[in-house]
Design a protein around this motif. Structure first.
Motif, PDB file in Angstrom:
ATOM      1  N   ALA A  72      27.314   4.415 106.424  1.00  0.00           N
ATOM      2  CA  ALA A  72      28.134   5.280 105.570  1.00  0.00           C
ATOM      3  C   ALA A  72      27.545   5.323 104.175  1.00  0.00           C
ATOM      4  O   ALA A  72      26.993   4.339 103.680  1.00  0.00           O
ATOM      5  CB  ALA A  72      29.577   4.777 105.525  1.00  0.00           C
ATOM      6  N   SER A  73      27.660   6.482 103.543  1.00  0.00           N
ATOM      7  CA  SER A  73      27.219   6.658 102.157  1.00  0.00           C
ATOM      8  C   SER A  73      28.394   6.413 101.218  1.00  0.00           C
ATOM      9  O   SER A  73      29.522   6.834 101.494  1.00  0.00           O
ATOM     10  CB  SER A  73      26.676   8.076 101.950  1.00  0.00           C
ATOM     11  OG  SER A  73      26.465   8.352 100.577  1.00  0.00           O
ATOM     12  N   ASP A  75      28.694   7.754  98.380  1.00  0.00           N
ATOM     13  CA  ASP A  75      28.979   9.031  97.727  1.00  0.00           C
ATOM     14  C   ASP A  75      28.143  10.115  98.407  1.00  0.00           C
ATOM     15  O   ASP A  75      26.934  10.199  98.196  1.00  0.00           O
ATOM     16  CB  ASP A  75      28.657   8.971  96.232  1.00  0.00           C
ATOM     17  CG  ASP A  75      29.152  10.203  95.476  1.00  0.00           C
ATOM     18  OD1 ASP A  75      29.535  11.195  96.134  1.00  0.00           O
ATOM     19  OD2 ASP A  75      29.156  10.177  94.227  1.00  0.00           O
ATOM     20  N   GLU A  76      28.770  10.936  99.210  1.00  0.00           N
ATOM     21  CA  GLU A  76      28.047  11.968  99.948  1.00  0.00           C
ATOM     22  C   GLU A  76      27.604  13.127  99.063  1.00  0.00           C
ATOM     23  O   GLU A  76      26.858  13.992  99.515  1.00  0.00           O
ATOM     24  CB  GLU A  76      28.901  12.498 101.102  1.00  0.00           C
ATOM     25  CG  GLU A  76      29.134  11.459 102.184  1.00  0.00           C
ATOM     26  CD  GLU A  76      29.720  12.062 103.447  1.00  0.00           C
ATOM     27  OE1 GLU A  76      30.175  13.238 103.386  1.00  0.00           O
ATOM     28  OE2 GLU A  76      29.725  11.378 104.497  1.00  0.00           O
ATOM     29  N   ASP A  77      28.047  13.162  97.818  1.00  0.00           N
ATOM     30  CA  ASP A  77      27.526  14.158  96.885  1.00  0.00           C
ATOM     31  C   ASP A  77      26.135  13.772  96.386  1.00  0.00           C
ATOM     32  O   ASP A  77      25.427  14.613  95.814  1.00  0.00           O
ATOM     33  CB  ASP A  77      28.474  14.307  95.687  1.00  0.00           C
ATOM     34  CG  ASP A  77      29.792  14.955  96.075  1.00  0.00           C
ATOM     35  OD1 ASP A  77      29.793  15.735  97.045  1.00  0.00           O
ATOM     36  OD2 ASP A  77      30.807  14.675  95.422  1.00  0.00           O
ATOM     37  N   PHE A  79      23.876  11.448  98.484  1.00  0.00           N
ATOM     38  CA  PHE A  79      23.075  11.489  99.710  1.00  0.00           C
ATOM     39  C   PHE A  79      23.999  11.411 100.915  1.00  0.00           C
ATOM     40  O   PHE A  79      25.141  10.954 100.820  1.00  0.00           O
ATOM     41  CB  PHE A  79      22.029  10.361  99.737  1.00  0.00           C
ATOM     42  CG  PHE A  79      22.607   9.000 100.014  1.00  0.00           C
ATOM     43  CD1 PHE A  79      22.717   8.520 101.325  1.00  0.00           C
ATOM     44  CD2 PHE A  79      23.048   8.181  98.983  1.00  0.00           C
ATOM     45  CE1 PHE A  79      23.256   7.276 101.587  1.00  0.00           C
ATOM     46  CE2 PHE A  79      23.579   6.932  99.235  1.00  0.00           C
ATOM     47  CZ  PHE A  79      23.694   6.479 100.539  1.00  0.00           C
ATOM     48  N   ARG A  80      23.483  11.863 102.054  1.00  0.00           N
ATOM     49  CA  ARG A  80      24.257  11.877 103.288  1.00  0.00           C
ATOM     50  C   ARG A  80      23.431  11.296 104.427  1.00  0.00           C
ATOM     51  O   ARG A  80      22.205  11.239 104.362  1.00  0.00           O
ATOM     52  CB  ARG A  80      24.696  13.308 103.645  1.00  0.00           C
ATOM     53  CG  ARG A  80      25.585  13.964 102.594  1.00  0.00           C
ATOM     54  CD  ARG A  80      25.821  15.426 102.916  1.00  0.00           C
ATOM     55  NE  ARG A  80      26.572  16.089 101.858  1.00  0.00           N
ATOM     56  CZ  ARG A  80      26.779  17.407 101.797  1.00  0.00           C
ATOM     57  NH1 ARG A  80      26.284  18.188 102.752  1.00  0.00           N
ATOM     58  NH2 ARG A  80      27.468  17.918 100.796  1.00  0.00           N
ATOM     59  N   ILE A  81      24.138  10.894 105.474  1.00  0.00           N
ATOM     60  CA  ILE A  81      23.476  10.443 106.699  1.00  0.00           C
ATOM     61  C   ILE A  81      23.061  11.691 107.477  1.00  0.00           C
ATOM     62  O   ILE A  81      23.896  12.530 107.830  1.00  0.00           O
ATOM     63  CB  ILE A  81      24.402   9.552 107.541  1.00  0.00           C
ATOM     64  CG1 ILE A  81      24.948   8.393 106.695  1.00  0.00           C
ATOM     65  CG2 ILE A  81      23.674   9.044 108.766  1.00  0.00           C
ATOM     66  CD1 ILE A  81      23.892   7.497 106.127  1.00  0.00           C
ATOM     67  N   LYS A  86      27.192   8.861 112.842  1.00  0.00           N
ATOM     68  CA  LYS A  86      27.023   7.736 111.926  1.00  0.00           C
ATOM     69  C   LYS A  86      27.234   6.398 112.635  1.00  0.00           C
ATOM     70  O   LYS A  86      27.139   5.348 112.015  1.00  0.00           O
ATOM     71  CB  LYS A  86      28.004   7.863 110.757  1.00  0.00           C
ATOM     72  CG  LYS A  86      27.809   9.128 109.927  1.00  0.00           C
ATOM     73  CD  LYS A  86      28.828   9.210 108.816  1.00  0.00           C
ATOM     74  CE  LYS A  86      28.676  10.503 108.030  1.00  0.00           C
ATOM     75  NZ  LYS A  86      29.686  10.635 106.944  1.00  0.00           N
ATOM     76  N   VAL A 103      20.811  14.674  98.320  1.00  0.00           N
ATOM     77  CA  VAL A 103      21.630  15.832  97.947  1.00  0.00           C
ATOM     78  C   VAL A 103      21.521  16.130  96.459  1.00  0.00           C
ATOM     79  O   VAL A 103      21.239  17.265  96.052  1.00  0.00           O
ATOM     80  CB  VAL A 103      23.103  15.612  98.335  1.00  0.00           C
ATOM     81  CG1 VAL A 103      23.963  16.805  97.910  1.00  0.00           C
ATOM     82  CG2 VAL A 103      23.228  15.378  99.838  1.00  0.00           C
ATOM     83  N   ILE A 110      23.972   2.699 100.664  1.00  0.00           N
ATOM     84  CA  ILE A 110      24.320   2.963 102.047  1.00  0.00           C
ATOM     85  C   ILE A 110      24.866   1.663 102.631  1.00  0.00           C
ATOM     86  O   ILE A 110      24.254   0.599 102.509  1.00  0.00           O
ATOM     87  CB  ILE A 110      23.109   3.475 102.873  1.00  0.00           C
ATOM     88  CG1 ILE A 110      23.536   3.696 104.326  1.00  0.00           C
ATOM     89  CG2 ILE A 110      21.906   2.562 102.761  1.00  0.00           C
ATOM     90  CD1 ILE A 110      22.464   4.344 105.174  1.00  0.00           C
TER      91      ILE A 110
END
Length: 489
Positions: A72-73, A75-77, A79-81, A86, A103, A110
Protein backbone atom coordinates in the motif's frame (compact mmCIF):
# COMPACT_ATOMS: atom_id res chain seq x y z
CA UNK A 1 -12.90 -19.57 32.77
CA UNK A 2 -11.33 -16.12 32.51
CA UNK A 3 -7.95 -17.52 33.51
CA UNK A 4 -8.22 -20.18 30.79
CA UNK A 5 -8.98 -17.52 28.13
CA UNK A 6 -6.02 -15.48 29.31
CA UNK A 7 -3.72 -18.50 29.03
CA UNK A 8 -4.98 -19.30 25.52
CA UNK A 9 -4.35 -15.69 24.41
CA UNK A 10 -0.83 -15.76 25.78
CA UNK A 11 -0.18 -19.07 23.98
CA UNK A 12 -1.50 -17.69 20.68
CA UNK A 13 0.58 -14.52 21.07
CA UNK A 14 3.73 -16.59 21.72
CA UNK A 15 3.06 -18.64 18.58
CA UNK A 16 2.65 -15.47 16.50
CA UNK A 17 5.87 -14.07 17.91
CA UNK A 18 7.73 -17.24 16.99
CA UNK A 19 6.39 -17.11 13.43
CA UNK A 20 7.21 -13.42 13.14
CA UNK A 21 10.82 -13.98 13.98
CA UNK A 22 10.94 -16.95 11.63
CA UNK A 23 10.00 -14.81 8.61
CA UNK A 24 12.39 -12.44 6.87
CA UNK A 25 11.58 -9.92 4.11
CA UNK A 26 14.34 -8.75 1.80
CA UNK A 27 13.56 -5.64 -0.26
CA UNK A 28 15.65 -4.68 -3.28
CA UNK A 29 15.22 -2.36 -6.28
CA UNK A 30 15.06 -3.50 -9.86
CA UNK A 31 18.24 -2.18 -11.52
CA UNK A 32 17.88 0.87 -13.75
CA UNK A 33 20.94 2.04 -15.65
CA UNK A 34 19.43 5.47 -16.24
CA UNK A 35 19.08 6.25 -12.55
CA UNK A 36 22.08 7.88 -10.88
CA UNK A 37 20.53 7.44 -7.44
CA UNK A 38 20.61 3.63 -7.36
CA UNK A 39 23.57 3.82 -5.00
CA UNK A 40 21.14 5.04 -2.34
CA UNK A 41 20.03 1.74 -0.84
CA UNK A 42 17.61 3.39 1.57
CA UNK A 43 15.23 4.87 -1.02
CA UNK A 44 13.57 3.94 -4.27
CA UNK A 45 13.69 6.73 -6.86
CA UNK A 46 11.03 6.95 -9.55
CA UNK A 47 10.22 9.69 -12.06
CA UNK A 48 6.72 11.03 -12.69
CA UNK A 49 4.69 8.83 -15.08
CA UNK A 50 7.33 6.10 -14.98
CA UNK A 51 7.33 2.70 -13.30
CA UNK A 52 10.10 1.23 -11.16
CA UNK A 53 10.13 -2.31 -9.85
CA UNK A 54 10.48 -3.16 -6.18
CA UNK A 55 11.62 -6.75 -5.53
CA UNK A 56 10.43 -8.46 -2.36
CA UNK A 57 11.87 -11.79 -1.26
CA UNK A 58 10.24 -13.64 1.64
CA UNK A 59 12.42 -16.11 3.50
CA UNK A 60 11.88 -18.16 6.65
CA UNK A 61 13.44 -20.86 8.76
CA UNK A 62 10.23 -22.79 9.39
CA UNK A 63 7.58 -24.45 7.27
CA UNK A 64 5.05 -21.65 6.96
CA UNK A 65 2.42 -21.65 4.22
CA UNK A 66 -0.66 -19.67 3.24
CA UNK A 67 1.17 -16.35 3.38
CA UNK A 68 -0.15 -13.12 1.87
CA UNK A 69 1.77 -9.92 1.11
CA UNK A 70 -0.21 -6.63 1.01
CA UNK A 71 1.39 -3.50 -0.53
CA UNK A 72 0.00 0.00 0.00
CA UNK A 73 1.08 3.56 -0.71
CA UNK A 74 0.90 6.09 2.10
CA UNK A 75 -0.22 8.72 -0.44
CA UNK A 76 -1.53 7.69 -3.85
CA UNK A 77 -1.27 11.28 -5.07
CA UNK A 78 2.52 10.81 -4.96
CA UNK A 79 2.86 7.21 -6.19
CA UNK A 80 0.65 4.19 -6.77
CA UNK A 81 0.99 0.43 -6.96
CA UNK A 82 1.07 -0.40 -10.68
CA UNK A 83 0.08 -4.08 -10.29
CA UNK A 84 -3.51 -5.10 -10.92
CA UNK A 85 -3.80 -6.33 -7.34
CA UNK A 86 -2.15 -5.03 -4.21
CA UNK A 87 -2.37 -8.47 -2.56
CA UNK A 88 0.14 -11.18 -3.46
CA UNK A 89 0.20 -14.88 -2.58
CA UNK A 90 3.62 -15.65 -1.17
CA UNK A 91 5.71 -18.75 -1.66
CA UNK A 92 8.79 -19.06 0.48
CA UNK A 93 12.01 -18.01 -1.26
CA UNK A 94 10.08 -16.62 -4.24
CA UNK A 95 10.71 -13.02 -5.40
CA UNK A 96 7.66 -10.82 -5.87
CA UNK A 97 7.91 -7.82 -8.21
CA UNK A 98 5.84 -4.76 -7.24
CA UNK A 99 5.49 -1.94 -9.77
CA UNK A 100 5.75 1.62 -8.42
CA UNK A 101 4.14 4.29 -10.63
CA UNK A 102 5.35 7.85 -9.99
CA UNK A 103 2.45 10.32 -9.96
CA UNK A 104 3.73 13.61 -8.53
CA UNK A 105 6.93 14.93 -6.98
CA UNK A 106 7.15 13.99 -3.32
CA UNK A 107 8.47 11.58 -0.70
CA UNK A 108 6.25 8.87 0.75
CA UNK A 109 6.49 5.25 1.99
CA UNK A 110 5.30 1.97 0.61
CA UNK A 111 4.00 -0.30 3.38
CA UNK A 112 4.44 -4.06 3.08
CA UNK A 113 2.37 -6.28 5.37
CA UNK A 114 2.95 -10.03 5.57
CA UNK A 115 -0.15 -11.83 6.83
CA UNK A 116 -1.26 -15.38 7.48
CA UNK A 117 -4.94 -16.08 7.85
CA UNK A 118 -5.63 -12.41 8.52
CA UNK A 119 -3.01 -12.27 11.27
CA UNK A 120 -0.16 -9.79 10.81
CA UNK A 121 3.26 -11.43 10.88
CA UNK A 122 5.56 -8.63 9.71
CA UNK A 123 5.32 -4.99 8.70
CA UNK A 124 8.03 -3.32 6.59
CA UNK A 125 8.30 0.10 4.93
CA UNK A 126 10.35 1.41 2.02
CA UNK A 127 10.93 5.10 1.22
CA UNK A 128 9.85 6.09 -2.29
CA UNK A 129 11.05 9.41 -3.75
CA UNK A 130 9.29 10.70 -6.87
CA UNK A 131 11.25 13.12 -9.03
CA UNK A 132 10.01 15.56 -11.64
CA UNK A 133 10.46 14.97 -15.34
CA UNK A 134 13.50 16.55 -16.95
CA UNK A 135 11.89 19.26 -19.11
CA UNK A 136 13.87 21.53 -21.42
CA UNK A 137 11.96 24.61 -20.30
CA UNK A 138 13.13 24.02 -16.72
CA UNK A 139 16.78 24.11 -17.79
CA UNK A 140 16.18 27.20 -19.93
CA UNK A 141 14.46 28.93 -17.04
CA UNK A 142 17.28 28.16 -14.61
CA UNK A 143 20.03 29.38 -16.97
CA UNK A 144 18.07 32.47 -17.99
CA UNK A 145 17.29 33.33 -14.40
CA UNK A 146 20.93 32.92 -13.38
CA UNK A 147 22.12 35.13 -16.25
CA UNK A 148 19.61 37.87 -15.47
CA UNK A 149 20.42 37.65 -11.77
CA UNK A 150 24.12 38.23 -12.45
CA UNK A 151 23.40 41.09 -14.88
CA UNK A 152 21.05 42.76 -12.43
CA UNK A 153 23.67 42.69 -9.68
CA UNK A 154 26.29 44.12 -12.05
CA UNK A 155 23.87 46.90 -12.99
CA UNK A 156 23.13 47.63 -9.36
CA UNK A 157 26.83 47.74 -8.59
CA UNK A 158 27.12 50.47 -11.22
CA UNK A 159 24.73 52.53 -9.10
CA UNK A 160 26.67 52.05 -5.87
CA UNK A 161 28.73 55.20 -5.77
CA UNK A 162 30.84 54.78 -2.65
CA UNK A 163 30.69 58.47 -1.88
CA UNK A 164 26.91 58.35 -1.63
CA UNK A 165 26.91 55.07 0.28
CA UNK A 166 29.49 56.51 2.67
CA UNK A 167 27.06 59.27 3.56
CA UNK A 168 24.48 56.64 4.46
CA UNK A 169 27.01 54.80 6.57
CA UNK A 170 27.94 57.95 8.51
CA UNK A 171 24.47 57.87 10.00
CA UNK A 172 23.79 54.14 9.69
CA UNK A 173 20.49 54.05 11.56
CA UNK A 174 18.53 52.76 8.55
CA UNK A 175 21.20 50.21 7.67
CA UNK A 176 21.39 48.91 11.25
CA UNK A 177 17.60 48.69 11.58
CA UNK A 178 17.43 46.85 8.26
CA UNK A 179 20.15 44.40 9.26
CA UNK A 180 18.38 43.73 12.57
CA UNK A 181 15.10 43.04 10.76
CA UNK A 182 16.68 40.87 8.08
CA UNK A 183 18.89 38.63 10.19
CA UNK A 184 17.13 38.60 13.57
CA UNK A 185 13.41 39.17 12.94
CA UNK A 186 12.91 37.38 9.61
CA UNK A 187 14.58 34.02 10.46
CA UNK A 188 12.68 33.82 13.76
CA UNK A 189 9.46 34.81 11.98
CA UNK A 190 9.92 32.12 9.30
CA UNK A 191 10.62 29.49 11.96
CA UNK A 192 7.53 30.53 13.91
CA UNK A 193 5.30 30.38 10.82
CA UNK A 194 6.63 26.94 9.91
CA UNK A 195 5.80 25.66 13.39
CA UNK A 196 2.44 27.43 13.56
CA UNK A 197 1.26 26.07 10.19
CA UNK A 198 2.80 22.65 10.84
CA UNK A 199 4.60 22.57 7.50
CA UNK A 200 6.29 19.42 6.28
CA UNK A 201 10.05 19.30 6.80
CA UNK A 202 11.01 20.28 3.24
CA UNK A 203 8.60 23.24 3.10
CA UNK A 204 9.74 24.42 6.54
CA UNK A 205 13.38 24.40 5.43
CA UNK A 206 12.40 26.36 2.32
CA UNK A 207 10.62 28.97 4.42
CA UNK A 208 13.55 29.34 6.82
CA UNK A 209 15.97 29.58 3.88
CA UNK A 210 14.07 32.54 2.44
CA UNK A 211 13.81 34.14 5.87
CA UNK A 212 17.58 33.86 6.31
CA UNK A 213 18.45 35.38 2.92
CA UNK A 214 19.74 38.95 2.50
CA UNK A 215 17.92 41.59 0.51
CA UNK A 216 18.03 41.25 -3.25
CA UNK A 217 17.39 42.80 -6.61
CA UNK A 218 13.61 42.70 -6.24
CA UNK A 219 13.58 45.03 -3.25
CA UNK A 220 15.86 47.42 -5.17
CA UNK A 221 13.56 47.29 -8.19
CA UNK A 222 10.47 48.14 -6.17
CA UNK A 223 12.35 50.86 -4.29
CA UNK A 224 13.19 52.35 -7.67
CA UNK A 225 9.69 51.99 -9.08
CA UNK A 226 8.04 53.37 -5.93
CA UNK A 227 10.43 56.37 -5.80
CA UNK A 228 11.59 55.80 -2.24
CA UNK A 229 15.18 55.92 -0.94
CA UNK A 230 16.90 53.92 -3.68
CA UNK A 231 20.39 54.71 -2.38
CA UNK A 232 19.45 53.38 1.06
CA UNK A 233 18.01 50.27 -0.59
CA UNK A 234 21.24 49.65 -2.49
CA UNK A 235 23.32 50.27 0.61
CA UNK A 236 21.23 47.89 2.69
CA UNK A 237 21.39 45.22 -0.04
CA UNK A 238 25.17 45.48 -0.26
CA UNK A 239 25.68 45.43 3.51
CA UNK A 240 23.20 42.57 4.02
CA UNK A 241 24.91 40.55 1.27
CA UNK A 242 28.22 40.89 3.09
CA UNK A 243 26.67 40.15 6.50
CA UNK A 244 24.92 37.10 5.04
CA UNK A 245 28.30 35.38 4.76
CA UNK A 246 28.10 34.84 8.50
CA UNK A 247 24.47 35.31 9.49
CA UNK A 248 22.82 33.09 6.88
CA UNK A 249 24.73 29.88 7.78
CA UNK A 250 24.21 30.71 11.46
CA UNK A 251 20.44 31.11 11.08
CA UNK A 252 20.17 27.95 8.98
CA UNK A 253 22.05 26.10 11.70
CA UNK A 254 19.77 27.50 14.41
CA UNK A 255 16.43 27.03 12.63
CA UNK A 256 16.61 24.83 9.50
CA UNK A 257 18.45 21.88 11.05
CA UNK A 258 15.51 21.33 13.40
CA UNK A 259 13.43 20.12 10.43
CA UNK A 260 15.90 17.57 8.99
CA UNK A 261 14.36 14.60 10.77
CA UNK A 262 15.35 11.17 9.44
CA UNK A 263 16.06 12.39 5.90
CA UNK A 264 19.80 13.10 5.65
CA UNK A 265 19.27 14.69 2.22
CA UNK A 266 17.61 17.63 3.99
CA UNK A 267 20.75 18.52 5.94
CA UNK A 268 22.01 22.04 5.25
CA UNK A 269 24.97 22.06 2.81
CA UNK A 270 26.85 24.89 4.51
CA UNK A 271 29.92 24.77 2.27
CA UNK A 272 27.89 25.05 -0.96
CA UNK A 273 25.91 27.94 0.49
CA UNK A 274 29.07 29.79 1.49
CA UNK A 275 30.47 29.40 -2.04
CA UNK A 276 27.28 30.81 -3.56
CA UNK A 277 27.18 33.73 -1.14
CA UNK A 278 30.77 34.66 -1.97
CA UNK A 279 30.04 34.41 -5.69
CA UNK A 280 27.05 36.72 -5.19
CA UNK A 281 29.31 39.58 -4.09
CA UNK A 282 31.44 39.33 -7.24
CA UNK A 283 28.89 40.83 -9.70
CA UNK A 284 28.31 43.75 -7.34
CA UNK A 285 32.05 44.42 -7.12
CA UNK A 286 32.31 44.21 -10.92
CA UNK A 287 29.58 46.84 -11.23
CA UNK A 288 31.32 49.12 -8.73
CA UNK A 289 34.58 48.72 -10.67
CA UNK A 290 32.81 49.68 -13.90
CA UNK A 291 31.41 52.76 -12.16
CA UNK A 292 34.90 54.04 -11.31
CA UNK A 293 36.88 52.80 -14.31
CA UNK A 294 34.29 53.06 -17.10
CA UNK A 295 31.78 55.75 -16.10
CA UNK A 296 30.19 55.87 -19.57
CA UNK A 297 29.46 52.17 -19.44
CA UNK A 298 28.08 52.63 -15.92
CA UNK A 299 25.81 55.42 -17.16
CA UNK A 300 24.51 53.12 -19.88
CA UNK A 301 23.85 50.42 -17.27
CA UNK A 302 21.89 52.88 -15.15
CA UNK A 303 19.74 53.84 -18.13
CA UNK A 304 19.01 50.16 -18.65
CA UNK A 305 18.13 49.53 -15.01
CA UNK A 306 14.37 50.05 -15.21
CA UNK A 307 13.97 48.31 -18.61
CA UNK A 308 16.06 45.41 -17.31
CA UNK A 309 13.86 45.19 -14.24
CA UNK A 310 10.71 45.03 -16.36
CA UNK A 311 12.25 42.45 -18.72
CA UNK A 312 13.42 40.36 -15.79
CA UNK A 313 9.92 40.34 -14.31
CA UNK A 314 8.38 39.33 -17.65
CA UNK A 315 10.92 36.54 -18.18
CA UNK A 316 10.51 35.29 -14.63
CA UNK A 317 6.74 35.08 -15.03
CA UNK A 318 6.77 33.87 -18.64
CA UNK A 319 9.22 31.02 -18.11
CA UNK A 320 8.91 30.46 -14.39
CA UNK A 321 5.19 29.67 -14.26
CA UNK A 322 5.18 26.84 -16.87
CA UNK A 323 8.59 25.55 -15.77
CA UNK A 324 7.65 25.40 -12.08
CA UNK A 325 3.93 24.78 -12.42
CA UNK A 326 4.05 21.99 -9.84
CA UNK A 327 4.23 24.56 -7.03
CA UNK A 328 0.59 25.52 -7.66
CA UNK A 329 -0.45 22.11 -6.32
CA UNK A 330 1.11 22.85 -2.93
CA UNK A 331 -0.97 22.49 0.20
CA UNK A 332 -2.86 25.51 1.49
CA UNK A 333 -0.51 25.78 4.48
CA UNK A 334 2.41 26.40 2.11
CA UNK A 335 0.43 29.09 0.24
CA UNK A 336 -0.43 30.81 3.51
CA UNK A 337 3.19 30.71 4.68
CA UNK A 338 4.44 32.08 1.34
CA UNK A 339 1.94 34.94 1.45
CA UNK A 340 2.38 35.80 5.14
CA UNK A 341 6.18 35.90 5.38
CA UNK A 342 6.79 38.92 3.07
CA UNK A 343 3.62 40.72 4.21
CA UNK A 344 4.38 40.38 7.93
CA UNK A 345 8.04 41.15 7.26
CA UNK A 346 7.16 44.41 5.51
CA UNK A 347 4.80 45.36 8.31
CA UNK A 348 7.37 44.67 11.03
CA UNK A 349 10.13 46.47 9.12
CA UNK A 350 7.95 49.56 8.69
CA UNK A 351 6.76 49.48 12.30
CA UNK A 352 10.24 49.14 13.76
CA UNK A 353 11.61 51.93 11.55
CA UNK A 354 8.75 54.26 12.53
CA UNK A 355 9.33 53.47 16.19
CA UNK A 356 12.93 54.53 15.56
CA UNK A 357 11.51 57.77 14.07
CA UNK A 358 12.79 57.25 10.55
CA UNK A 359 11.27 59.43 7.83
CA UNK A 360 8.58 58.02 5.56
CA UNK A 361 10.70 57.16 2.53
CA UNK A 362 13.35 55.50 4.67
CA UNK A 363 10.69 53.54 6.55
CA UNK A 364 9.14 52.28 3.33
CA UNK A 365 12.60 51.34 2.05
CA UNK A 366 13.40 49.39 5.22
CA UNK A 367 10.01 47.76 4.97
CA UNK A 368 10.77 46.56 1.42
CA UNK A 369 14.25 45.37 2.34
CA UNK A 370 12.84 43.41 5.27
CA UNK A 371 9.86 41.75 3.63
CA UNK A 372 11.20 41.31 0.11
CA UNK A 373 13.99 38.84 0.79
CA UNK A 374 16.17 37.46 -2.00
CA UNK A 375 13.92 34.51 -2.82
CA UNK A 376 15.68 33.99 -6.16
CA UNK A 377 18.93 33.48 -4.29
CA UNK A 378 17.14 30.88 -2.18
CA UNK A 379 15.85 29.17 -5.34
CA UNK A 380 19.34 29.05 -6.83
CA UNK A 381 20.90 27.78 -3.60
CA UNK A 382 18.31 25.07 -3.13
CA UNK A 383 18.55 23.91 -6.75
CA UNK A 384 22.34 23.61 -6.60
CA UNK A 385 22.89 22.41 -3.05
CA UNK A 386 20.19 19.80 -2.46
CA UNK A 387 19.53 16.54 -4.37
CA UNK A 388 16.25 15.84 -6.12
CA UNK A 389 13.43 15.58 -5.23
CA UNK A 390 14.38 17.39 -1.98
CA UNK A 391 15.43 20.48 -3.96
CA UNK A 392 12.03 20.64 -5.67
CA UNK A 393 10.15 20.17 -2.42
CA UNK A 394 12.21 22.78 -0.58
CA UNK A 395 11.98 25.13 -3.57
CA UNK A 396 8.17 25.30 -3.45
CA UNK A 397 8.18 28.02 -0.80
CA UNK A 398 10.78 30.41 -2.33
CA UNK A 399 9.14 29.98 -5.74
CA UNK A 400 5.72 30.88 -4.38
CA UNK A 401 7.17 33.78 -2.37
CA UNK A 402 8.90 35.13 -5.49
CA UNK A 403 5.70 34.83 -7.53
CA UNK A 404 3.44 36.39 -4.89
CA UNK A 405 5.94 39.17 -4.20
CA UNK A 406 6.15 40.01 -7.91
CA UNK A 407 2.36 40.14 -8.20
CA UNK A 408 1.90 42.19 -5.02
CA UNK A 409 4.74 44.55 -5.92
CA UNK A 410 3.41 45.11 -9.43
CA UNK A 411 -0.06 45.80 -8.04
CA UNK A 412 1.27 48.31 -5.49
CA UNK A 413 3.43 50.03 -8.11
CA UNK A 414 0.53 50.28 -10.58
CA UNK A 415 -1.74 51.68 -7.89
CA UNK A 416 0.90 54.22 -6.91
CA UNK A 417 1.33 55.41 -10.51
CA UNK A 418 -2.43 55.73 -11.05
CA UNK A 419 -3.01 57.58 -7.78
CA UNK A 420 -0.10 59.91 -8.36
CA UNK A 421 -1.16 60.68 -11.91
CA UNK A 422 -4.88 61.17 -11.48
CA UNK A 423 -5.64 61.81 -7.82
CA UNK A 424 -2.60 63.07 -5.96
CA UNK A 425 0.12 65.08 -7.61
CA UNK A 426 3.50 65.15 -5.96
CA UNK A 427 4.20 68.21 -3.86
CA UNK A 428 7.68 68.32 -5.35
CA UNK A 429 6.26 69.06 -8.80
CA UNK A 430 7.33 72.59 -9.92
CA UNK A 431 4.56 75.12 -10.01
CA UNK A 432 3.56 77.15 -13.02
CA UNK A 433 5.47 80.48 -13.17
CA UNK A 434 2.30 82.50 -13.68
CA UNK A 435 0.84 81.07 -10.49
CA UNK A 436 4.01 81.99 -8.62
CA UNK A 437 3.80 85.61 -9.82
CA UNK A 438 0.19 85.84 -8.73
CA UNK A 439 1.16 84.50 -5.30
CA UNK A 440 3.90 87.10 -5.04
CA UNK A 441 1.47 89.92 -5.84
CA UNK A 442 -1.12 88.73 -3.34
CA UNK A 443 0.97 87.09 -0.61
CA UNK A 444 4.73 87.60 -0.87
CA UNK A 445 5.22 85.47 2.19
CA UNK A 446 3.73 82.47 0.33
CA UNK A 447 6.48 82.31 -2.31
CA UNK A 448 8.29 79.03 -2.76
CA UNK A 449 11.53 77.94 -4.28
CA UNK A 450 11.27 77.02 -7.98
CA UNK A 451 13.36 73.99 -9.00
CA UNK A 452 15.91 74.81 -6.29
CA UNK A 453 17.07 78.06 -8.00
CA UNK A 454 18.21 80.92 -5.78
CA UNK A 455 17.97 83.50 -8.57
CA UNK A 456 15.27 83.38 -11.20
CA UNK A 457 14.69 85.59 -14.25
CA UNK A 458 10.97 85.88 -14.67
CA UNK A 459 9.48 85.98 -18.16
CA UNK A 460 8.06 89.18 -19.66
CA UNK A 461 4.95 90.39 -17.94
CA UNK A 462 2.27 92.65 -19.31
CA UNK A 463 0.77 94.90 -16.61
CA UNK A 464 -2.64 96.53 -17.13
CA UNK A 465 -3.52 99.64 -15.10
CA UNK A 466 -6.91 101.32 -15.01
CA UNK A 467 -7.15 105.06 -14.23
CA UNK A 468 -10.67 106.43 -14.11
CA UNK A 469 -12.49 105.20 -17.18
CA UNK A 470 -9.37 104.75 -19.34
CA UNK A 471 -7.14 101.72 -19.62
CA UNK A 472 -3.40 102.05 -20.04
CA UNK A 473 -1.10 99.15 -20.73
CA UNK A 474 2.60 99.63 -20.28
CA UNK A 475 5.20 98.00 -22.41
CA UNK A 476 6.42 94.54 -21.57
CA UNK A 477 9.05 94.51 -18.87
CA UNK A 478 11.55 91.81 -17.92
CA UNK A 479 11.94 91.69 -14.17
CA UNK A 480 14.95 90.11 -12.56
CA UNK A 481 14.70 89.28 -8.88
CA UNK A 482 17.14 87.84 -6.43
CA UNK A 483 15.61 84.62 -5.17
CA UNK A 484 11.97 85.76 -5.63
CA UNK A 485 10.56 82.30 -4.93
CA UNK A 486 12.49 81.56 -1.78
CA UNK A 487 10.39 81.01 1.29
CA UNK A 488 11.96 81.09 4.69
CA UNK A 489 10.53 78.59 7.13
Amino acid sequence: MEKLNFLLRCLLFSLLISETFAVNITISKFPNNDDDDDNDNDSLYVTEDEIRILEVLVQDTADISDLTLVAASTDEDIFRIANESKTFSVTINETIEIGILGVFVGIEDIKLKLERGGVLLMNETQVVKVKRKNAIIVAIYQWTLTAWLVLSYITMGCKMDWRIIREKLRRPYGVLIGAFCQFIIMPALSFGLAKLLNLDDAAAIGLVTVGSCPGGWLSNVFSLLLDVDFVLSLTMTFISTVLALGFMPLNLYLYADKFVGDNEDLETPFFDIMIQLVSLVIPVLIGMTILYKLPKVAELCLKCLKPCAVILIIISLGLGIPAQFYVFYSDWEIWVAAACLPFIGCFLGYSISKIARMELKSSVTISLETGVQNSLLAIAMVGISYPKPESDLIGRVPLLIALLTLMEGCAVTSAKVIIQKYFWKSQDEPEDVKEVIEKEDKHPEMMKEINGNKKVVLPTVSVAVQVGEENFTNGTTAISLDNPAFLED
